[in-house]
Design a protein around this motif. Structure first.
Motif, PDB file in Angstrom:
ATOM      1  N   ASN A 211      48.611  41.025  54.949  1.00 55.20           N
ATOM      2  CA  ASN A 211      49.498  42.095  55.390  1.00 55.20           C
ATOM      3  C   ASN A 211      49.602  43.250  54.395  1.00 55.20           C
ATOM      4  OD1 ASN A 211      50.222  41.290  57.979  1.00 55.20           O
ATOM      5  ND2 ASN A 211      51.678  39.805  57.192  1.00 55.20           N
ATOM      6  N   THR A 212      48.784  43.238  53.356  1.00 57.49           N
ATOM      7  CA  THR A 212      48.658  44.401  52.469  1.00 57.49           C
ATOM      8  C   THR A 212      47.564  45.290  53.022  1.00 57.49           C
ATOM      9  OG1 THR A 212      49.334  43.123  50.533  1.00 57.49           O
ATOM     10  CG2 THR A 212      48.157  45.178  50.123  1.00 57.49           C
ATOM     11  N   THR A 213      47.833  46.584  53.095  1.00 63.07           N
ATOM     12  CA  THR A 213      46.848  47.527  53.604  1.00 63.07           C
ATOM     13  C   THR A 213      46.095  48.186  52.451  1.00 63.07           C
ATOM     14  OG1 THR A 213      48.550  49.246  53.639  1.00 63.07           O
ATOM     15  CG2 THR A 213      48.173  48.035  55.683  1.00 63.07           C
ATOM     16  N   GLY A 214      45.001  48.873  52.794  1.00 61.29           N
ATOM     17  CA  GLY A 214      44.367  49.730  51.802  1.00 61.29           C
ATOM     18  C   GLY A 214      42.962  49.364  51.398  1.00 61.29           C
ATOM     19  N   LEU A 215      42.576  49.843  50.220  1.00 62.91           N
ATOM     20  CA  LEU A 215      41.187  49.891  49.788  1.00 62.91           C
ATOM     21  C   LEU A 215      40.649  48.535  49.326  1.00 62.91           C
ATOM     22  CD1 LEU A 215      41.439  53.230  47.803  1.00 62.91           C
ATOM     23  CD2 LEU A 215      40.187  52.893  49.939  1.00 62.91           C
ATOM     24  N   VAL A 216      39.457  48.225  49.818  1.00 65.82           N
ATOM     25  CA  VAL A 216      38.756  46.984  49.474  1.00 65.82           C
ATOM     26  C   VAL A 216      37.293  47.335  49.197  1.00 65.82           C
ATOM     27  CG1 VAL A 216      38.038  44.715  50.295  1.00 65.82           C
ATOM     28  CG2 VAL A 216      40.285  45.590  50.920  1.00 65.82           C
ATOM     29  N   ILE A 217      36.727  46.743  48.133  1.00 69.07           N
ATOM     30  CA  ILE A 217      35.314  46.952  47.792  1.00 69.07           C
ATOM     31  C   ILE A 217      34.504  45.738  48.255  1.00 69.07           C
ATOM     32  CG2 ILE A 217      33.665  47.495  45.970  1.00 69.07           C
ATOM     33  CD1 ILE A 217      36.134  48.085  44.161  1.00 69.07           C
ATOM     34  N   ILE A 218      33.402  46.007  48.956  1.00 76.57           N
ATOM     35  CA  ILE A 218      32.463  44.964  49.367  1.00 76.57           C
ATOM     36  C   ILE A 218      31.131  45.236  48.681  1.00 76.57           C
ATOM     37  CG2 ILE A 218      31.375  43.792  51.314  1.00 76.57           C
ATOM     38  CD1 ILE A 218      34.457  43.745  51.370  1.00 76.57           C
ATOM     39  N   ALA A 219      30.570  44.231  48.018  1.00 77.90           N
ATOM     40  CA  ALA A 219      29.246  44.362  47.398  1.00 77.90           C
ATOM     41  C   ALA A 219      28.179  44.050  48.439  1.00 77.90           C
ATOM     42  CB  ALA A 219      29.119  43.428  46.205  1.00 77.90           C
ATOM     43  N   LYS A 220      27.127  44.863  48.472  1.00 78.19           N
ATOM     44  CA  LYS A 220      26.115  44.714  49.509  1.00 78.19           C
ATOM     45  C   LYS A 220      24.903  43.896  49.067  1.00 78.19           C
ATOM     46  CE  LYS A 220      25.203  48.218  52.180  1.00 78.19           C
ATOM     47  NZ  LYS A 220      24.898  49.583  52.697  1.00 78.19           N
ATOM     48  N   ASN A 221      24.838  43.511  47.806  1.00 81.82           N
ATOM     49  CA  ASN A 221      23.749  42.648  47.361  1.00 81.82           C
ATOM     50  C   ASN A 221      24.228  41.810  46.179  1.00 81.82           C
ATOM     51  OD1 ASN A 221      23.033  44.236  44.798  1.00 81.82           O
ATOM     52  ND2 ASN A 221      22.750  45.811  46.386  1.00 81.82           N
ATOM     53  N   MET A 222      23.418  40.825  45.823  1.00 76.07           N
ATOM     54  CA  MET A 222      23.811  39.889  44.773  1.00 76.07           C
ATOM     55  C   MET A 222      24.016  40.577  43.433  1.00 76.07           C
ATOM     56  SD  MET A 222      21.823  36.479  43.376  1.00 76.07           S
ATOM     57  CE  MET A 222      21.973  35.592  44.930  1.00 76.07           C
ATOM     58  N   LEU A 223      23.163  41.542  43.100  1.00 69.20           N
ATOM     59  CA  LEU A 223      23.278  42.191  41.799  1.00 69.20           C
ATOM     60  C   LEU A 223      24.561  43.027  41.716  1.00 69.20           C
ATOM     61  CD1 LEU A 223      22.157  42.787  39.019  1.00 69.20           C
ATOM     62  CD2 LEU A 223      20.822  44.668  40.018  1.00 69.20           C
ATOM     63  N   SER A 224      24.816  43.869  42.706  1.00 68.09           N
ATOM     64  CA  SER A 224      26.045  44.669  42.665  1.00 68.09           C
ATOM     65  C   SER A 224      27.275  43.765  42.692  1.00 68.09           C
ATOM     66  CB  SER A 224      26.087  45.674  43.816  1.00 68.09           C
ATOM     67  OG  SER A 224      26.107  45.037  45.070  1.00 68.09           O
ATOM     68  N   GLY A 225      27.193  42.655  43.412  1.00 67.02           N
ATOM     69  CA  GLY A 225      28.316  41.723  43.448  1.00 67.02           C
ATOM     70  C   GLY A 225      28.585  41.080  42.106  1.00 67.02           C
ATOM     71  N   SER A 226      27.524  40.682  41.401  1.00 70.44           N
ATOM     72  CA  SER A 226      27.719  40.021  40.108  1.00 70.44           C
ATOM     73  C   SER A 226      28.237  41.010  39.065  1.00 70.44           C
ATOM     74  CB  SER A 226      26.428  39.359  39.638  1.00 70.44           C
ATOM     75  OG  SER A 226      25.417  40.313  39.387  1.00 70.44           O
ATOM     76  N   ILE A 227      27.729  42.250  39.090  1.00 72.64           N
ATOM     77  CA  ILE A 227      28.188  43.253  38.120  1.00 72.64           C
ATOM     78  C   ILE A 227      29.642  43.620  38.370  1.00 72.64           C
ATOM     79  CG2 ILE A 227      27.880  45.632  37.331  1.00 72.64           C
ATOM     80  CD1 ILE A 227      24.857  45.253  37.828  1.00 72.64           C
ATOM     81  N   LEU A 228      30.000  43.829  39.635  1.00 70.75           N
ATOM     82  CA  LEU A 228      31.388  44.169  39.946  1.00 70.75           C
ATOM     83  C   LEU A 228      32.329  42.990  39.712  1.00 70.75           C
ATOM     84  CD1 LEU A 228      30.882  46.346  43.138  1.00 70.75           C
ATOM     85  CD2 LEU A 228      31.721  47.121  40.908  1.00 70.75           C
ATOM     86  N   GLY A 229      31.842  41.784  39.932  1.00 68.59           N
ATOM     87  CA  GLY A 229      32.652  40.611  39.624  1.00 68.59           C
ATOM     88  C   GLY A 229      32.982  40.537  38.139  1.00 68.59           C
ATOM     89  N   GLU A 230      31.997  40.845  37.308  1.00 67.51           N
ATOM     90  CA  GLU A 230      32.237  40.869  35.864  1.00 67.51           C
ATOM     91  C   GLU A 230      33.179  42.017  35.499  1.00 67.51           C
ATOM     92  OE1 GLU A 230      31.937  39.585  31.915  1.00 67.51           O
ATOM     93  OE2 GLU A 230      31.447  38.624  33.838  1.00 67.51           O
TER      94      GLU A 230
END
Length: 295
Positions: A138-157
């Protein structure tokens, strides 16, 4: 989803192995393990190579991240998506209320993940859903989705290092102090799989807030997080005597709004691949603006 990364090896990297070069470019061991699974995922000058191959100046190194199947247990469901930004590596969405990020019991077909999987399915693209920052149903607003494994791992870090700066807008009961910091640990409430509580033995949680407006018993607050504990803002605001209205778990009073008045307003972070500094803002939804109009 297929993503190819291409590097022309400079003089200073000549003599390094492929593995060393990739580790220095923020590839995690998990990413490298994936690339080693099949031929053609790592090539030098068009030829498949092992990761212990030494690179020469002006070599062309390419890596390929390929998701051949979409995420398991996330059915494709058509729904409107409010896309704020998209490129080859990330997708930024404005999430509405009453929509969890991932499928959960009772919301197996009504989550943001269902809609994103369908969005790419329509384009003929198998998509693995990788949410970088998570907000409550029930919180609205901005969410980031990574589109590949590399961008996901870097953003996770980046999340772990607190390099993704998240700012929220919240409406709270009562007149908040002009500004302040709340440093109270959060743990699970005994006997509940959902609720959290302030717990001296819990995990460190730090919230900074600033009052933007006050009238008729409600405050508009700008809130930033040092940590990202479950229900952190909701618990911390209640702990200092200023709970969010309509918080079904921690303050079920629904006179002015039908869901807790919290919005993921601003995100600032470095692009995982280009390193460009990105900043996104998304104005408050109508139900929160209505409270402000009324006060």
């Amino acid at each position: 989803m297929k993503r190819i990364f291409r590097y022309i090896i400079p003089e200073e990297d000549a003599g390094k192995t492929i593995e060393t070069f990739l580790l220095e470019h923020e590839y995690t061991p998990t990413c490298i393990k994936f690339l080693k699974k099949a031929e053609s995922l790592i090539t030098v000058n068009g030829v498949w190579e092992f990761v212990n191959k030494k690179l020469k100046e002006n070599d062309i190194l390419e890596t390929v991240f390929l998701d051949e199947e979409p995420s398991e247990n996330i059915p494709s469901v058509e729904m409107p998506l409010d896309i704020v930004y998209e490129d080859e590596d990330i997708l930024v969405l404005n999430k509405p209320d009453n929509l969890p990020i991932h499928p959960t019991k009772g919301y197996e077909y009504t989550s943001l993940a269902n809609g994103v999987v369908h969005y790419y399915e329509k384009q003929g693209i198998p998509f693995v859903f990788r949410s970088v920052n998570r907000i409550d149903k029930n919180t609205t607003g901005l969410v980031i989705i990574a589109k590949n494994m590399l961008s996901g791992s870097i953003l996770g870090e980046s999340m772990r290092k607190r390099e993704i700066h998240r700012t929220y807008l919240a409406i709270t009961e009562g007149e908040l102090p002009e500004k302040g910091t709340i440093d109270l640990p959060i743990g699970r409430r005994e006997g509940s799989a959902v609720e959290r509580c302030i717990d001296e033995n819990g995990m460190k949680a730090v919230t900074h807030y600033k009052r933007l407006q006050y009238a008729n018993g409600y405050s508009l607050a700008q809130i930033s997080l040092e940590t990202g504990r479950t229900h952190q803002i909701r618990l911390h605001m209640r702990a200092i005597g200023h709970p969010l209205p309509a918080d079904v778990l921690y303050n079920p009073k629904f006179e002015v709004i039908e869901r807790h008045a919290l919005h993921s307003w601003k995100l600032e972070f470095s692009h995982p691949i280009t390193k460009e500094l990105l900043s996104f803002e998304q104005e408050m939804p109508e139900d929160m603006r209505n409270i402000l109009r009324s006060i």
